[in-house]
Scaffold this motif. Structure first.
Motif, PDB file in Angstrom:
ATOM      1  N   GLU A  37       0.822  -1.214   0.000  1.00  6.85           N
ATOM      2  CA  GLU A  37       0.000   0.000   0.000  1.00  6.85           C
ATOM      3  C   GLU A  37       0.852   1.259   0.000  1.00  6.85           C
ATOM      4  OE1 GLU A  37      -3.089   0.348   2.798  1.00  6.85           O
ATOM      5  OE2 GLU A  37      -4.134  -1.471   2.153  1.00  6.85           O
ATOM      6  N   LEU A  38       2.160   1.096   0.207  1.00  4.08           N
ATOM      7  CA  LEU A  38       3.083   2.228   0.260  1.00  4.08           C
ATOM      8  C   LEU A  38       4.136   2.103  -0.833  1.00  4.08           C
ATOM      9  CD1 LEU A  38       4.397   4.716   1.753  1.00  4.08           C
ATOM     10  CD2 LEU A  38       5.724   3.027   3.042  1.00  4.08           C
ATOM     11  N   LYS A  74      -1.504   2.990  -2.299  1.00  2.00           N
ATOM     12  CA  LYS A  74      -2.452   4.072  -2.037  1.00  2.00           C
ATOM     13  C   LYS A  74      -1.741   5.319  -1.527  1.00  2.00           C
ATOM     14  CE  LYS A  74      -5.776   1.407  -3.244  1.00  2.00           C
ATOM     15  NZ  LYS A  74      -6.358   1.586  -4.600  1.00  2.00           N
ATOM     16  N   GLN A  75      -0.561   5.114  -0.945  1.00  2.00           N
ATOM     17  CA  GLN A  75       0.234   6.223  -0.423  1.00  2.00           C
ATOM     18  C   GLN A  75       1.576   6.232  -1.169  1.00  2.00           C
ATOM     19  OE1 GLN A  75      -1.429   7.967   1.721  1.00  2.00           O
ATOM     20  NE2 GLN A  75      -2.962   6.497   2.425  1.00  2.00           N
ATOM     21  N   GLN A  96      -5.153   7.435  -5.259  1.00  2.00           N
ATOM     22  CA  GLN A  96      -3.779   7.393  -4.775  1.00  2.00           C
ATOM     23  C   GLN A  96      -3.386   8.764  -4.243  1.00  2.00           C
ATOM     24  OE1 GLN A  96      -2.169   5.711  -8.563  1.00  2.00           O
ATOM     25  NE2 GLN A  96      -1.216   4.171  -7.251  1.00  2.00           N
ATOM     26  N   ARG A  97      -2.690   8.772  -3.140  1.00  2.00           N
ATOM     27  CA  ARG A  97      -2.281  10.026  -2.500  1.00  2.00           C
ATOM     28  C   ARG A  97      -0.776  10.217  -2.695  1.00  2.00           C
ATOM     29  NH1 ARG A  97      -4.060   8.989   2.281  1.00  2.00           N
ATOM     30  NH2 ARG A  97      -5.927  10.296   2.340  1.00  2.00           N
ATOM     31  N   ILE A  99       2.477  12.259  -1.556  1.00  2.00           N
ATOM     32  CA  ILE A  99       2.910  13.010  -0.380  1.00  2.00           C
ATOM     33  C   ILE A  99       4.348  13.488  -0.573  1.00  2.00           C
ATOM     34  CG2 ILE A  99       3.442  12.820   2.095  1.00  2.00           C
ATOM     35  CD1 ILE A  99       1.181  10.683   2.195  1.00  2.00           C
ATOM     36  N   THR A 330       7.067  11.991   8.203  1.00  2.64           N
ATOM     37  CA  THR A 330       6.049  11.612   7.214  1.00  2.64           C
ATOM     38  C   THR A 330       5.560  10.195   7.449  1.00  2.64           C
ATOM     39  OG1 THR A 330       6.983  13.105   5.553  1.00  2.64           O
ATOM     40  CG2 THR A 330       5.632  11.280   4.739  1.00  2.64           C
ATOM     41  N   LEU A 334       1.800   8.730   8.539  1.00  2.00           N
ATOM     42  CA  LEU A 334       1.082   7.676   7.811  1.00  2.00           C
ATOM     43  C   LEU A 334       0.683   6.548   8.753  1.00  2.00           C
ATOM     44  CD1 LEU A 334       3.155   7.388   4.499  1.00  2.00           C
ATOM     45  CD2 LEU A 334       0.793   8.182   4.729  1.00  2.00           C
ATOM     46  N   HIS A 337      -2.321   7.219  10.602  1.00  2.00           N
ATOM     47  CA  HIS A 337      -3.480   7.475   9.713  1.00  2.00           C
ATOM     48  C   HIS A 337      -3.814   8.957   9.660  1.00  2.00           C
ATOM     49  CE1 HIS A 337      -4.030   3.153   9.541  1.00  2.00           C
ATOM     50  NE2 HIS A 337      -4.056   3.108  10.873  1.00  2.00           N
ATOM     51  N   PRO A 339      -2.069  11.290   7.290  1.00  2.00           N
ATOM     52  CA  PRO A 339      -1.115  11.698   6.250  1.00  2.00           C
ATOM     53  C   PRO A 339      -1.106  13.215   6.066  1.00  2.00           C
ATOM     54  CG  PRO A 339      -3.065  10.682   5.289  1.00  2.00           C
ATOM     55  CD  PRO A 339      -3.134  10.424   6.753  1.00  2.00           C
ATOM     56  N   GLN A 342      -0.052  16.315   1.455  1.00  2.00           N
ATOM     57  CA  GLN A 342      -0.490  15.735   0.184  1.00  2.00           C
ATOM     58  C   GLN A 342      -0.419  16.807  -0.902  1.00  2.00           C
ATOM     59  OE1 GLN A 342      -4.442  14.083   0.164  1.00  2.00           O
ATOM     60  NE2 GLN A 342      -4.366  13.551  -2.014  1.00  2.00           N
TER      61      GLN A 342
END
Length: 364
Positions: A37-38, A74-75, A96-97, A99, A330, A334, A337, A339, A342
């Motif tokens: 997910e990262l 997603k991150q 998708q974010r 950062i 950072t 994350l 939860h 974040p 962005q």
């Protein structure tokens, strides 16, 4: 808002007092916990303390493409500068974010061209040239500049594909406006056979052409430049050749034209890396680009005599804002939860910027 930012800044300052090894261990643990997910990507110019965590490293466009091709993360933590994170946001999906560990990590070159200046230049130049002109922007530019270029039939270019893209652009219109890096534009245009007398320079601060002779300029350059690559000069090359007659000098194509001509080879960051990797063992190579990268190339190629063209050259100060404490903060955000930082590009800007990027990707 101001109170929230103040509390956030006060909370962050402690990260510079922490044991770096503790931060490294925590980053690795969070990275392992988040799994696929990262995605962490790092630009070539980042310091080793950041690069060690990267799932991918490369130039700005490659990293944006890596992020866009990854559909599970997603991150996306983008260890680079602001315009790079913008490009990644444009090319990735809405779920998708992207950062940026420090939103103050910008690019002095990208900041040398803003929408107001470009609009002013475009109005003046289209009137002078009867509209027969196409805009080309280096990927090192803001999303707003890319959007303007996309909306006006133009295209994005990288240092790696500049000859191909500029050649294409010159077939689309009689005149070309290249921004914001004058040196990449000049080096490319001259290599393609455009006479120096047909290359003009737009002074964005004055809102006019510099030393305007009234010539029918084929290529008009923006008066921007990279502060890192401005630190290399012909005298440095001459001095090294006197000391080491066998030295091969390679420089980035963002360097001034005289420097490029004095070097043995020039090109993109990828080109410089490939040159070193493909050189015979024992070759002495002086490299003119960001010294964070040069130091890494020295360590990663012990069979060659890789050296700094200018050992006193400053690495990109803004790129270096992304450091171990910022990355640790950072990652902690994350894990909690929450974040932060962005980077988002509004829909209209993203649409037109992607038009310009897609034109380039189709030709590359």
């Amino acid at each position: 808002m101001i109170l929230t930012e103040l509390k956030q800044k006060q909370a962050f300052t402690r990260y510079y007092d922490e044991d770096p090894q503790a931060q490294i261990a925590r980053i690795r643990q969070i990275k392992a916990d988040m799994g696929t997910e990262l995605l962490i990507v790092a630009h070539h110019y980042q310091k080793d303390e950041v690069v060690q965590f990267a799932d991918a490293r490369g130039d700005s466009l490659k990293l944006a493409q890596v992020a866009a091709s990854n559909h599970t993360a997603k991150q996306i933590v983008f260890c680079g500068v602001h315009f790079m994170a913008e490009t990644a946001d444009i090319l990735t999906s809405d779920d998708q974010r992207v950062i940026l560990p420090d939103p103050m990590a910008g690019c002095s070159m990208a900041d040398m061209a803003n929408s107001y200046q470009l609009t002013e230049a475009w109005q003046a130049l289209t009137a002078r040239l009867s509209g027969d002109i196409i805009p080309v922007t280096y990927v090192n530019s803001t999303a707003a500049i890319k959007a303007f270029v996309g909306e006006h039939g133009g295209i994005v270019v990288t240092s790696g594909n500049a000859p191909k893209i500029v050649s294409w652009a010159l077939q689309q219109a009689k005149h070309l406006l290249f921004l914001p890096d004058q040196h990449l534009g000049r080096n490319t245009a001259l290599a393609l056979g455009v006479p120096a007398s047909e290359i003009g320079l737009w002074n964005a601060q004055a809102g006019q052409l510099e030393a305007d002779t009234g010539a029918d300029y084929r290529v008009i350059l923006w008066n921007g430049y990279c502060s890192v690559h401005q630190q290399f000069n012909v005298a440095q090359i001459t001095g090294l050749r006197q000391k080491y007659p066998d030295v091969k000098v390679i420089v980035h194509s963002e360097c001034q034209h005289a420097v490029v001509m004095a070097a043995d080879a020039s090109g993109s960051t990828r080109d410089l890396i490939d040159y070193i990797q493909q050189a015979p063992a024992g070759t002495r190579i002086a490299v003119g680009t960001d010294n964070n990268l040069v130091g890494r190339l020295i360590r990663e190629n012990p069979d060659k005599k890789v050296m700094y063209l200018n050992p006193m050259s400053c690495a990109c100060i803004l790129m270096n804002r992304i450091d171990l404490p910022h990355l640790a903060w950072t990652m902690d955000q994350l894990a909690a939860h929450q974040p932060a930082n962005q980077i988002t590009v509004d829909a209209t800007t993203a649409h037109w910027a992607k038009v310009a990027l897609d034109r380039m990707l189709k030709l590359s």
